[in-house]
Design an enzyme around this catalytic site. Structure first.
Site, PDB file in Angstrom:
ATOM      1  N   ASP A   1      32.005  99.499  29.527  1.00  0.00           N
ATOM      2  CA  ASP A   1      31.761  98.061  29.450  1.00  0.00           C
ATOM      3  C   ASP A   1      32.029  97.455  30.826  1.00  0.00           C
ATOM      4  OD1 ASP A   1      31.625  95.324  28.874  1.00  0.00           O
ATOM      5  OD2 ASP A   1      32.532  95.556  26.898  1.00  0.00           O
TER       6      ASP A   1
ATOM      7  N   ARG B   1      31.056  94.273  31.717  1.00  0.00           N
ATOM      8  CA  ARG B   1      30.856  92.825  31.683  1.00  0.00           C
ATOM      9  C   ARG B   1      32.044  92.069  32.264  1.00  0.00           C
ATOM     10  NH1 ARG B   1      29.285  92.422  25.409  1.00  0.00           N
ATOM     11  NH2 ARG B   1      30.893  94.052  25.410  1.00  0.00           N
TER      12      ARG B   1
END
Length: 223
Positions: free
Chosen positions: A145, A147
């Site tokens: 991830d 983000r």
């Protein structure tokens, strides 16, 4: 909406969060099948990305019903059943209208949990061969991830929001907002009925990424 929603473009363009380089550029009414929204466009100068906040009603400052929605072309636009993203976006827009006020931040640059569209498609190809979503990213040499939610926090600050009721099953979103100075009064589940095509993906998110998805227990008969 605040008075800023109807301000001239030149005025909006001067409103910039100096900590992140996020600038409010434009605000326009956006009638949708879910209800009337104000689409507020932002420019992230640090990353060169254009972002949008869909605002319904008078937000206030505290406990604002909020969704941080990561861009997902395959789910949002094409109706992919590989994930639940498109259904979550629709559910969030309906929820803020039902609430009478709220905001959905549509976060571009978050495609494939931040790895980009082509890399996401490569990861999906590996998943079709038997890897789960975590294993596929790692096999490509990419983070699980990638983000960043700093821009989301800056957009909320610009909208005058100090704390939110966050529509998400992902504990990392809550932690990220708090880390960036936005309070999270409540995490509101956004549970979408699974289907045979996404049950393995959702189970991986629950078992390996700590997403809160208790409704998956009801579909134990799928392999």
């Amino acid at each position: 909406m605040t008075e800023n929603s109807t301000a001239p473009l030149g005025v909006l363009g001067e409103k910039q969060d100096r900590r992140t380089g996020v600038e409010r550029v434009v605000s326009a009414p956006l009638p949708t099948v879910y209800g009337m929204f104000q689409a507020i466009g932002f420019l992230d100068h640090d990353r060169g990305e254009e972002q949008v906040a869909l605002v319904h009603g008078d937000l206030g400052t505290e406990n604002v019903l909020t969704r941080l929605h990561s861009e997902c072309l395959t789910g949002d636009a094409f109706g992919s059943r590989h994930c639940e993203c498109g259904d979550q976006l629709a559910a969030a827009l309906r929820a803020v209208v039902a609430e009478g006020a709220g905001v959905v931040l549509y976060l571009r640059g978050h495609e494939g949990r931040g790895i980009g569209l082509l890399a996401k498609l490569r990861a999906m190809a590996l998943q079709a061969e038997g890897l789960d979503t975590v294993e596929a990213n790692l096999a490509l040499g990419l983070p699980v991830d990638a983000r960043d939610y700093g821009v989301a926090a800056a957009m909320l600050r610009d909208l005058g929001v100090d704390s939110v009721r966050l529509m998400s099953n992902n504990p990392l979103k809550r932690e990220a907002l708090v880390r960036h100075g936005v309070g999270v009064a409540e995490q509101v589940p956004l549970l979408i009925p699974p289907c045979e095509n996404n049950i393995t993906y959702l189970r991986t998110k629950r078992e390996r990424m700590d997403h809160h998805l208790p409704h998956l227990d009801a579909v134990a008969h799928w392999s």
